[in-house]
Design an enzyme around this catalytic site. Structure first.
Site, PDB file in Angstrom:
ATOM      1  N   ASP A   1       0.966  -1.135  -0.087  1.00  0.00           N
ATOM      2  CA  ASP A   1       0.041   0.030   0.256  1.00  0.00           C
ATOM      3  C   ASP A   1       0.951   1.304   0.181  1.00  0.00           C
ATOM      4  OD1 ASP A   1      -2.432   1.602   0.068  1.00  0.00           O
ATOM      5  OD2 ASP A   1      -3.176   0.644   1.799  1.00  0.00           O
TER       6      ASP A   1
ATOM      7  N   ASP B   1     -10.835   2.069  -2.995  1.00  0.00           N
ATOM      8  CA  ASP B   1     -11.379   2.004  -1.556  1.00  0.00           C
ATOM      9  C   ASP B   1     -13.097   2.127  -1.593  1.00  0.00           C
ATOM     10  OD1 ASP B   1      -9.227   1.414  -0.425  1.00  0.00           O
ATOM     11  OD2 ASP B   1      -8.672   3.507   0.247  1.00  0.00           O
TER      12      ASP B   1
HETATM   13  C1  GLA Z   1      -5.817   1.828   2.406  1.00  0.00           C
HETATM   14  C2  GLA Z   1      -6.063   0.769   1.326  1.00  0.00           C
HETATM   15  C3  GLA Z   1      -7.118  -0.122   1.975  1.00  0.00           C
HETATM   16  C4  GLA Z   1      -6.746  -0.796   3.622  1.00  0.00           C
HETATM   17  C5  GLA Z   1      -6.113   0.409   4.253  1.00  0.00           C
HETATM   18  C6  GLA Z   1      -5.413   0.173   5.468  1.00  0.00           C
HETATM   19  O1  GLA Z   1      -6.597   2.761   2.626  1.00  0.00           O
HETATM   20  O2  GLA Z   1      -6.786   0.939   0.083  1.00  0.00           O
HETATM   21  O3  GLA Z   1      -7.644  -1.187   1.345  1.00  0.00           O
HETATM   22  O4  GLA Z   1      -5.503  -1.515   3.306  1.00  0.00           O
HETATM   23  O5  GLA Z   1      -5.326   1.402   3.462  1.00  0.00           O
HETATM   24  O6  GLA Z   1      -5.016   1.151   6.325  1.00  0.00           O
END
Ligand code: GLA
Length: 707
Positions: free
Chosen positions: A448, A518
């Site tokens: 990420d 997301d």
């Molecule tokens: C980001 C990702 C999510 C999750 C969060 C965790 O927003 O896109 O899918 O993994 O971080 O903090």
């Protein structure tokens, strides 16, 4: 032969249907001569005019034209492909053509600039089957004095005599990525770009340019830049109707120093040519699957814990989810954020990559073994480029982040960006990840990246090297990925940046899939996924079925709708399964079985956008492989008593007979007459599998009546 030279110092690069022609001008300039459908004879290529409009003293004496390489300093004012300054202040270029070098699929045109003593190779690589040409330049400082590059783009080329061009590109934001825009090309310059250090949610390094194209026909020129840092694409139209295209690393705040005999090769910009948008997507999708992405294998159905437990991950809680995920048929279990350091919220812990012993008293091993015993693969979330101020890593290395003396250090999501340009930071990340993957039987890493850059400074660097940090970050990131993949060749990687903030062909050459957004609302997702499909394939696109009501907008839609929306790509489950009823779990199991059956077609077939979802129109996506055709359909809002929608299929064999539920229909019927779906409730979902029955004789010969 894919690449050849014709009279008049003219080079022709041919794909299956496309030809790119560049002419060496008398002055050594690379005049962009043609990009379009392949021509049948060499004479045709020789006859092509090199468009030159001599007009006034306010234009170049060499004429107005478009170019494959635009050096700074001459009487050319479009975005320079190359701009640099030598230590003695010389900043003008006067390149001369030296020689060409070619293989079956690659051509390099070498140019030399005696003023700054630089050699440039303008490079072309043709991927014949896909009608895609990779473009990049290699720059070498052959002189004794250092040279500082301030623009080094990967390609330039033109379009001319084409009125009413339209530029297609993506705009977006977090939870609203990939909204395709269509902008008319008018005199002046349009730039789409990222200045954020990362590919970005706000724009994406992809474009398409067309005049009158539809899904089914019309010339389309499109491009994908394989790079995950600051990028720019420029479309410039002059008063004569010439359109100059260029793109590559963003010259904004860019600089790169080359000492004697040092080289820089720019990342590749892939330029494609297609007949209609469906053809464009089909070729781009196949190119990504076959050439760019590392593995040909199908993607498993994953379970991800994020929306179920957020930061509250514990061994016992995750075990419960493993049981449920295994029970409904998931194949990969991914523990998301929260397993390490003092990571109880987004306020602390990033950078401290050791297992939290309160949450996992005996480390990760017992959970990993449990996951494997249930027959699933194990995956783990990491965000190695970041640090929370509240972490041991930051307390011991406060100078490891991008910052500037006396300047505020801006946090975003309570975190800073680590300066990957520092060798000690690169080494820290590589060793941390290598250690994690060596010590644990991890099959999958979700990598990420949750904020954009700020205060882009490296206090201990020389002042003239500050602007190198943007590229250094990406170079180090790619080196880490490449080394991890070499050391751990069976581990799969998912690219994520708060959803779709880092999706491009650079990261895709190092990852198996991406987290698209997301936003897990199935209806918003239909729109994001529809537009995403113009540029990127279904296999890479992770889509999760999550809880209703959705966390983002409180909307509740049927489980079937959530599934069919997520089956448009690589299916995943991201809901809190411990709150799903027995009926819901049984339904989920059925959908996962269906997905597993249609997966080869979804992930490897040709995708056709039959209808784009709105409140008034259904989403209908078709996927066709040799074995079958799959339709994934979601009805619109049920309004005014309407209860049917109608659509026509594409890309079938007209003479082939297909089994459509209890009917046998020809490809011609399905494409001419089409199908009608009925629905009784809002957003009702359907997945229909259509298989060829037998190849019918031609309709006329057989005189058969088609149902
Ligand atoms: C980001 C990702 C999510 C999750 C969060 C965790 O927003 O896109 O899918 O993994 O971080 O903090």
């Amino acid at each position: 032969m894919a690449i050849f030279e014709v009279a008049g110092r003219r080079f022709v690069i041919e794909g299956k249907r496309v030809a790119h022609v560049v002419t060496i001008g008398a002055n050594g300039k690379l005049i962009h001569t043609y990009f379009g459908a392949k021509l049948p004879y060499r004479d045709d290529y020789e006859a092509l005019p090199s468009p030159v409009v001599a007009h006034s003293s306010f234009e170049s004496p060499d004429g107005v034209a478009t170019y494959d390489f635009v050096p700074f300093g001459e009487m050319l004012y479009t975005e320079p492909t190359l701009k640099s300054e030598r230590e003695d202040g010389q900043r003008i270029h006067q390149f001369q053509f030296e020689r060409s070098e070619q293989t079956e699929t690659k051509l390099t045109l070498w140019l030399f600039d005696p003023l700054q003593e630089m050699r440039v190779g303008v490079q072309y690589e043709v991927f014949t089957d896909y009608d895609i040409i990779g473009r990049s330049i290699v720059v070498e400082n052959t002189g004794r004095l250092p040279v500082r590059l301030t623009a080094a783009q990967s390609f330039a080329m033109g379009r001319w005599h084409q009125p009413n061009l339209k530029l297609h590109h993506f705009a977006g934001m977090w939870t609203g990525e990939f909204k395709k825009q269509i902008t008319p090309v008018t005199p002046g310059r349009q730039t789409i770009e990222s200045r954020r250090g990362v590919t970005s949610h706000q724009a994406n390094p992809w474009f398409a340019l067309e005049q009158d194209a539809t899904e089914d026909s019309g010339e389309v020129v499109y491009g994908h830049f394989a790079y995950s840092g600051n990028w720019a694409i420029h479309v410039e139209q002059d008063a004569f109707g010439f359109v100059q295209l260029s793109g590559g690393m963003n010259p904004f705040d860019f600089s790169w120093k080359l000492s004697h005999q040092q080289q820089l090769t720019t990342p590749t910009f892939y330029i494609g040519y297609a007949d209609g948008f469906a053809d464009m997507s089909a070729h781009a999708h196949a190119f990504q699957r076959d050439v760019i992405m590392p593995r040909a294998t199908e993607r498993p159905v994953l379970y991800n814990s994020w929306e179920a437990t957020y930061f509250d991950v514990t061994e016992s809680g995750q075990r419960e989810l493993v049981d449920l995920a295994a029970g409904i048929g998931c194949e990969l279990f991914v523990v998301d954020d929260g397993w390490f350091g003092e990571r109880h919220s987004d306020q602390a812990g990033l950078g401290d990559w050791h297992v939290n012993r309160e949450k996992f008293p005996n480390g990760l091993e017992p959970l990993i073994s449990y996951v494997k015993q249930q027959g699933l693969q194990f995956g783990l979330w990491v965000e190695p480029e970041m640090v929370n101020p509240d972490s041991d890593l930051y307390r011991s290395h406060p100078d490891w982040i991008y910052h500037a003396r006396d300047a505020v250090r801006t946090t975003s999501r309570n975190q800073y960006v680590l300066n990957l340009g520092l060798p000690e930071v690169e080494q820290f990340i590589l060793e941390m990840m290598d250690d994690l993957l060596t010590r644990h039987a991890i099959d999958y890493i979700k990598w990420d990246m949750n904020r954009a850059f700020s205060e882009p400074g490296v206090p201990k660097d020389q002042t003239d090297r500050q602007q190198e940090l943007w590229k250094r970050h990406v170079d180090a990131l790619y080196r880490i990925f490449d080394e991890l993949r070499r050391l751990h060749p069976t581990v799969d990687f998912e690219a994520c940046a708060g959803g779709g903030g880092r999706i491009d062909l650079g990261i895709l050459s190092r990852t198996e899939q991406v987290w698209t957004s997301d936003n897990t609302d199935p209806l918003d997702r239909l729109q994001i996924q529809h537009d995403f499909s113009y540029a990127y394939n279904a296999k890479m696109m992770s889509c999760w079925v999550t809880d209703g009501p959705n966390w983002l907008n409180g909307r509740n839609v049927p489980l079937a709708t959530r599934f069919v929306s997520s089956m448009q790509g690589t299916l995943g489950i991201g809901g809190n399964l411990s709150e799903w009823s027995t009926d819901e779990l049984a339904e989920a199991k059925g959908w996962i079985e269906t997905y597993q059956a249609i997966r080869p077609t979804i992930q490897r077939g040709i995708q056709y956008r039959l209808s784009a979802f709105t409140q008034q129109t259904p989403s209908v996506m078709q996927y066709t492989s040799e074995e079958e055709t799959v339709l994934l359909a979601i009805a619109p809002l049920r309004q005014y008593g309407t209860h049917q929608y109608h659509f026509k299929l594409k890309g079938l064999d007209p003479a082939m007979r297909y089994q459509v539920e209890d009917r046998t229909l020809s490809g011609a019927y399905l494409m001419q007459q089409g199908l009608t779906f009925s629905y009784t409730t809002d957003y009702e979902a359907r997945c229909l599998r259509i298989q060829p029955v037998h190849r019918a004789l031609s309709l006329l010969e057989s005189k058969e009546t088609i149902v």
